[in-house]
Design an enzyme around this catalytic site. Sequence first.
Site, PDB file in Angstrom:
ATOM      1  N   LYS A  83      -2.878   8.023   1.122  1.00  0.00           N
ATOM      2  CA  LYS A  83      -3.052   6.603   1.424  1.00  0.00           C
ATOM      3  C   LYS A  83      -4.396   6.333   2.093  1.00  0.00           C
ATOM      4  O   LYS A  83      -4.589   5.278   2.697  1.00  0.00           O
ATOM      5  CB  LYS A  83      -1.884   6.123   2.300  1.00  0.00           C
ATOM      6  CG  LYS A  83      -0.527   6.231   1.605  1.00  0.00           C
ATOM      7  CD  LYS A  83       0.635   5.952   2.532  1.00  0.00           C
ATOM      8  CE  LYS A  83       1.960   6.244   1.812  1.00  0.00           C
ATOM      9  NZ  LYS A  83       3.119   6.211   2.743  1.00  0.00           N
ATOM     10  N   ARG A 123      13.347   3.246   9.159  1.00  0.00           N
ATOM     11  CA  ARG A 123      12.818   3.008   7.806  1.00  0.00           C
ATOM     12  C   ARG A 123      14.014   2.803   6.899  1.00  0.00           C
ATOM     13  O   ARG A 123      14.709   3.762   6.543  1.00  0.00           O
ATOM     14  CB  ARG A 123      11.980   4.202   7.324  1.00  0.00           C
ATOM     15  CG  ARG A 123      10.799   4.509   8.199  1.00  0.00           C
ATOM     16  CD  ARG A 123       9.710   3.471   8.104  1.00  0.00           C
ATOM     17  NE  ARG A 123       8.811   3.749   7.007  1.00  0.00           N
ATOM     18  CZ  ARG A 123       8.176   2.805   6.303  1.00  0.00           C
ATOM     19  NH1 ARG A 123       8.375   1.552   6.579  1.00  0.00           N
ATOM     20  NH2 ARG A 123       7.358   3.130   5.341  1.00  0.00           N
ATOM     21  N   PRO A 132       0.759  -1.238   0.000  1.00  0.00           N
ATOM     22  CA  PRO A 132       0.000   0.000   0.000  1.00  0.00           C
ATOM     23  C   PRO A 132       0.796   1.299   0.000  1.00  0.00           C
ATOM     24  O   PRO A 132       0.982   1.907   1.029  1.00  0.00           O
ATOM     25  CB  PRO A 132      -0.830  -0.109   1.289  1.00  0.00           C
ATOM     26  CG  PRO A 132      -0.069  -1.035   2.175  1.00  0.00           C
ATOM     27  CD  PRO A 132       0.941  -1.747   1.342  1.00  0.00           C
ATOM     28  N   GLU A 133       1.234   1.764  -1.163  1.00  0.00           N
ATOM     29  CA  GLU A 133       1.610   3.169  -1.267  1.00  0.00           C
ATOM     30  C   GLU A 133       0.451   3.821  -2.021  1.00  0.00           C
ATOM     31  O   GLU A 133      -0.546   3.159  -2.324  1.00  0.00           O
ATOM     32  CB  GLU A 133       2.966   3.329  -1.967  1.00  0.00           C
ATOM     33  CG  GLU A 133       4.080   2.692  -1.121  1.00  0.00           C
ATOM     34  CD  GLU A 133       5.497   3.061  -1.524  1.00  0.00           C
ATOM     35  OE1 GLU A 133       5.697   4.169  -2.053  1.00  0.00           O
ATOM     36  OE2 GLU A 133       6.411   2.250  -1.288  1.00  0.00           O
TER      37      GLU A 133
END
Length: 281
Positions: free
Chosen positions: A52, A267, A2-3
């Site tokens: 998103k 990240r 999910p981007e």
Amino acid sequence: MPEGHTIHRHARLQRRHLVGKRVAAWSPQGRFADGAARLDGGTVRDIRAVGKHLFYEWGTSDGTATGELLHIHLGLFGKFRTFVDEPPAPTEGTRLALRTIEGEDAAGTTIYLAGATVVDIVSPPEEEAIRGRLGPDPLDRKADPSRFVAAMRRRRLPIGEALLDQKAISGIGNVYRAEMLFRAGLDPDTPAADLTEDQVMGLWDDAVTLLRLGEKSGRIVTVEPADVGRRSRGRLPRDEQRYVYKRHDRPCHRCGTPIVMWTPRSRTIWGCPTCQGLARA
DNA sequence: TACATATGATCAT
DNA sequence: TGATCCTATGTAA
């Protein structure tokens, strides 16, 4: 996966199945039982994606707006599964199930949702408040990139971190940020404010290009075919689809230098020491 | 059976 | 910066 491109794609594909239809809603897992009960038997008037986030505008059984919106954010693990025929039993974690109510002989479409970070019902002002917290979306044709430029100009934050800030630009995730910075030849550690306006606009334009491609195909392919000796983007082997994401220790598609990775703010990011002139390498 | 992993974001310290 | 929440999948044990 999910981007932003995934979210807009879900909106586009689900609109075809759901908009204008009455739907049954329930929560196999039970954790959204009350919300599902409020939606059950109503109609879907529209489905909107921004960054998103997904918003499903709900109506009564005759299509009148109820002022209720189903709001979904997939987070890291969220997944939809869609079945146009008889669906299998939902998995244990399925928080929301939607099924169109068709005529006698049609099975209807069933959509299962599991793993999402946010599944709730919001009001129109709440939708606006969420939109207000988001930066321009590269998949929104009316987006104003000058807001992104302005946000970058005033930040000392490294550009690699700034690109993940949904208040600055919405819809970019960990894959696109790494790939965009490679394509721009930029060191992710460069302070955002040190970029020229042209460089920031270049990032915006590339985000538009890449997310549109991703929205159409449902996959993130960022290599220019010529860089891997191909004529088109179709059916590339996994290692040839991207320049840097998860390619640490593999040779750069452009220069052969081994790709490196590091993890700021938990990240992980990847880059080419040569093509991006990495200061840390 | 256990563990690692994932394209996200928030909250506490 | 670290802990936490969300779930399914693949690999190791």
